[in-house]
Design a protein around this motif. Structure first.
Motif, PDB file in Angstrom:
ATOM      1  N   UNK A  37      -2.237  10.368   3.241  1.00  0.00           N
ATOM      2  CA  UNK A  37      -3.386  10.468   4.131  1.00  0.00           C
ATOM      3  C   UNK A  37      -4.455   9.412   3.827  1.00  0.00           C
ATOM      4  N   UNK A  38      -4.386   8.763   2.674  1.00  0.00           N
ATOM      5  CA  UNK A  38      -5.377   7.737   2.323  1.00  0.00           C
ATOM      6  C   UNK A  38      -4.967   6.347   2.795  1.00  0.00           C
ATOM      7  N   UNK A  39      -3.755   6.186   3.360  1.00  0.00           N
ATOM      8  CA  UNK A  39      -3.292   4.858   3.779  1.00  0.00           C
ATOM      9  C   UNK A  39      -4.189   4.266   4.863  1.00  0.00           C
ATOM     10  N   UNK A  40      -4.538   5.066   5.849  1.00  0.00           N
ATOM     11  CA  UNK A  40      -5.368   4.557   6.939  1.00  0.00           C
ATOM     12  C   UNK A  40      -6.740   4.114   6.437  1.00  0.00           C
ATOM     13  N   UNK A  41      -7.313   4.843   5.507  1.00  0.00           N
ATOM     14  CA  UNK A  41      -8.624   4.483   4.961  1.00  0.00           C
ATOM     15  C   UNK A  41      -8.556   3.164   4.198  1.00  0.00           C
ATOM     16  N   UNK A  42      -7.488   2.987   3.432  1.00  0.00           N
ATOM     17  CA  UNK A  42      -7.326   1.749   2.657  1.00  0.00           C
ATOM     18  C   UNK A  42      -7.123   0.558   3.589  1.00  0.00           C
ATOM     19  N   UNK A  43      -6.276   0.706   4.592  1.00  0.00           N
ATOM     20  CA  UNK A  43      -6.006  -0.399   5.519  1.00  0.00           C
ATOM     21  C   UNK A  43      -7.218  -0.705   6.383  1.00  0.00           C
ATOM     22  N   UNK A  44      -8.023   0.305   6.697  1.00  0.00           N
ATOM     23  CA  UNK A  44      -9.252   0.053   7.450  1.00  0.00           C
ATOM     24  C   UNK A  44     -10.236  -0.765   6.619  1.00  0.00           C
ATOM     25  N   UNK A  45     -10.324  -0.476   5.345  1.00  0.00           N
ATOM     26  CA  UNK A  45     -11.189  -1.250   4.459  1.00  0.00           C
ATOM     27  C   UNK A  45     -10.682  -2.687   4.320  1.00  0.00           C
ATOM     28  N   UNK A  46      -9.362  -2.862   4.275  1.00  0.00           N
ATOM     29  CA  UNK A  46      -8.783  -4.205   4.216  1.00  0.00           C
ATOM     30  C   UNK A  46      -9.055  -4.977   5.513  1.00  0.00           C
ATOM     31  N   UNK A  47      -8.908  -4.322   6.665  1.00  0.00           N
ATOM     32  CA  UNK A  47      -9.186  -4.964   7.943  1.00  0.00           C
ATOM     33  C   UNK A  47     -10.633  -5.398   8.082  1.00  0.00           C
ATOM     34  N   UNK A  48     -11.555  -4.632   7.493  1.00  0.00           N
ATOM     35  CA  UNK A  48     -12.974  -5.016   7.532  1.00  0.00           C
ATOM     36  C   UNK A  48     -13.200  -6.321   6.781  1.00  0.00           C
ATOM     37  N   UNK A  49     -12.456  -6.555   5.714  1.00  0.00           N
ATOM     38  CA  UNK A  49     -12.574  -7.814   4.969  1.00  0.00           C
ATOM     39  C   UNK A  49     -12.080  -8.980   5.820  1.00  0.00           C
ATOM     40  N   UNK A  50     -10.943  -8.807   6.470  1.00  0.00           N
ATOM     41  CA  UNK A  50     -10.349  -9.890   7.267  1.00  0.00           C
ATOM     42  C   UNK A  50     -11.238 -10.268   8.449  1.00  0.00           C
ATOM     43  N   UNK A  51     -11.930  -9.288   9.039  1.00  0.00           N
ATOM     44  CA  UNK A  51     -12.704  -9.523  10.258  1.00  0.00           C
ATOM     45  C   UNK A  51     -14.177  -9.814  10.012  1.00  0.00           C
ATOM     46  N   UNK A  52     -14.620  -9.958   8.782  1.00  0.00           N
ATOM     47  CA  UNK A  52     -16.039 -10.195   8.518  1.00  0.00           C
ATOM     48  C   UNK A  52     -16.445 -11.576   9.039  1.00  0.00           C
ATOM     49  N   UNK A  53     -17.707 -11.707   9.472  1.00  0.00           N
ATOM     50  CA  UNK A  53     -18.174 -12.903  10.160  1.00  0.00           C
ATOM     51  C   UNK A  53     -19.153 -13.741   9.356  1.00  0.00           C
ATOM     52  N   UNK A  54     -19.535 -13.328   8.162  1.00  0.00           N
ATOM     53  CA  UNK A  54     -20.391 -14.153   7.299  1.00  0.00           C
ATOM     54  C   UNK A  54     -20.077 -13.862   5.840  1.00  0.00           C
ATOM     55  N   UNK A  55     -20.483 -14.778   4.970  1.00  0.00           N
ATOM     56  CA  UNK A  55     -20.127 -14.699   3.555  1.00  0.00           C
ATOM     57  C   UNK A  55     -20.771 -13.487   2.893  1.00  0.00           C
ATOM     58  N   UNK A 115       0.835  -1.209   0.000  1.00  0.00           N
ATOM     59  CA  UNK A 115       0.000   0.000   0.000  1.00  0.00           C
ATOM     60  C   UNK A 115       0.866   1.254   0.000  1.00  0.00           C
ATOM     61  N   UNK A 116       1.930   1.268   0.806  1.00  0.00           N
ATOM     62  CA  UNK A 116       2.795   2.444   0.890  1.00  0.00           C
ATOM     63  C   UNK A 116       3.582   2.659  -0.408  1.00  0.00           C
ATOM     64  N   UNK A 117       3.785   1.577  -1.170  1.00  0.00           N
ATOM     65  CA  UNK A 117       4.509   1.701  -2.432  1.00  0.00           C
ATOM     66  C   UNK A 117       3.636   2.264  -3.547  1.00  0.00           C
ATOM     67  N   UNK A 118       2.339   1.908  -3.532  1.00  0.00           N
ATOM     68  CA  UNK A 118       1.476   2.224  -4.680  1.00  0.00           C
ATOM     69  C   UNK A 118       0.501   3.356  -4.375  1.00  0.00           C
ATOM     70  N   UNK A 119      -0.102   3.318  -3.182  1.00  0.00           N
ATOM     71  CA  UNK A 119      -1.183   4.251  -2.860  1.00  0.00           C
ATOM     72  C   UNK A 119      -0.599   5.609  -2.455  1.00  0.00           C
ATOM     73  N   UNK A 120      -1.106   6.654  -3.082  1.00  0.00           N
ATOM     74  CA  UNK A 120      -0.740   8.030  -2.763  1.00  0.00           C
ATOM     75  C   UNK A 120      -2.001   8.891  -2.891  1.00  0.00           C
ATOM     76  N   UNK A 121      -2.199   9.903  -2.077  1.00  0.00           N
ATOM     77  CA  UNK A 121      -1.281  10.458  -1.074  1.00  0.00           C
ATOM     78  C   UNK A 121      -1.268   9.653   0.223  1.00  0.00           C
TER      79      UNK A 121
END
Length: 335
Positions: free
Chosen positions: A36-54, A28-34
């Motif tokens: 300030x958007x890193x936290x938003x992208x990683x939060x969206x990724x974390x929501x995928x990992x922690x989901x509880x149903x299909x 993410x740090x290599x490709x995503x710019x600016x």
């Protein structure tokens, strides 16, 4: 990972998502710019990992695609490198379908590895030194596990000193009683509804879930409702599934009888009390007091021998002074 698929093709292989998150964050740090958007992208990724149903998994993947739409290379990396190939190995909705007994992280191995390196200190020693060092760390682990067994056998929290846990206390690890207590708190709003319960603790830890506890009612939870590994409170090498092994308490019973015959009456009463706790787990040796004990209000104080009378009330010397001042009397001396 390739070897596991060959040697254990039918077993589930889980991945620790901490290391996966580090790889995704580095990309993410290599490709995503600016920045300030890193936290938003990683939060969206974390929501995928922690989901509880299909269903929620599909929605969160779509939301992730929307958030990362300005960087299609990063989206392609996440989807193709991780989700398409290994989502069943680290996403919560699929991990909750595997009996992992709470073993979803590599912390245990890494902590043991760190402890071993701390004791070895250096590689420039002989084999005898390394043998002794490794023996020390194994003995420390052995003693720590044995201590946890003793706590589960002898230390009973007041939370579990009720009828529901009578058949579990002293036979199950305290660590697992905490899980059952949390599920008991869900019984009121879950009831017997399996869809509302989810039965996650049953599928992951093989412990009774909320809907199962509701079926027990006010009765005690049985040992048969949980995985045999949670009842291992000793180092005896006996598997819960091996029915060919015959257990006997004849030797221990002879020792108990000899001790019972040798001790005095007080010792016999103690031995009998301990055996009654094992033989009758649903009963208690406690009995109500013969007379009702008053537990509210302060006890009445006894009147002092120096009490005096002022009017119709019994007054202490300090009260006599107050009474005299009200009558505009200034006594020179009061005995």
């Amino acid at each position: 990972m390739n070897a596991i698929n060959v040697v254990f093709p039918e077993d589930a292989h889980l991945l620790y998502h901490f290391h996966i998150d580090k790889n995704v964050k580095a990309k993410c740090k290599m490709i995503v710019h600016p920045k300030k958007t890193w936290d938003q992208v990683m939060e969206s990724w974390g929501a995928i990992v922690d989901c509880e149903n299909v269903e929620s998994y599909e929605h969160r993947v779509e939301a992730f695609n929307v958030v990362c739409s300005p960087w299609p290379i990063f989206t392609k990396y996440v989807i193709n490198a991780w989700l398409n190939l290994y989502k069943e190995n680290f996403v919560k909705v699929w991990m909750d379908k595997v009996v992992h007994l709470g073993n979803t992280k590599s912390n245990r191995v890494e902590a043991t590895h760190w402890s071993l390196k701390r004791i070895l200190e250096t590689s420039m020693r002989d084999l005898c030194f390394f043998w002794d060092s490794m023996n020390k760390i194994i003995m420390l682990q052995h003693n720590a596990i044995k201590s946890s067994f003793e706590k589960s056998l002898n230390v009973v929290s007041h939370v579990f000193n009720v009828t529901r846990y009578k058949k579990l206390v002293g036979f199950v690890l305290k660590y697992d009683l905490q899980y059952i207590a949390e599920e008991s708190d869900r019984v009121e709003y879950v009831g017997l509804d399996k869809s509302l319960c989810g039965c996650t603790i049953r599928s992951t830890h093989h412990l009774p879930c909320a809907c199962e506890l509701a079926s027990f009612g006010v009765g005690s939870i049985t040992l048969q409702s949980m995985h045999f590994i949670w009842t291992r409170l000793s180092f005896l090498d006996i598997s819960g599934g091996d029915t060919s092994v015959e257990l006997s308490i004849q030797q221990e019973w002879v020792i108990i009888m000899n001790q019972f015959n040798e001790v005095d009456m007080a010792g016999k009463i103690n031995i009998k009390a301990k055996l009654c706790e094992i033989a009758y787990p649903d009963k208690t040796s406690l009995c109500p007091p013969s007379e009702k004990v008053k537990t509210k209000g302060a006890q009445k104080r006894h009147q002092s021998k120096f009490a005096h009378t002022c009017g119709s009330k019994q007054l202490l010397p300090t009260s006599i002074l107050r009474c005299a001042s009200n009558l505009q009397i200034i006594p020179s001396r009061i005995h």
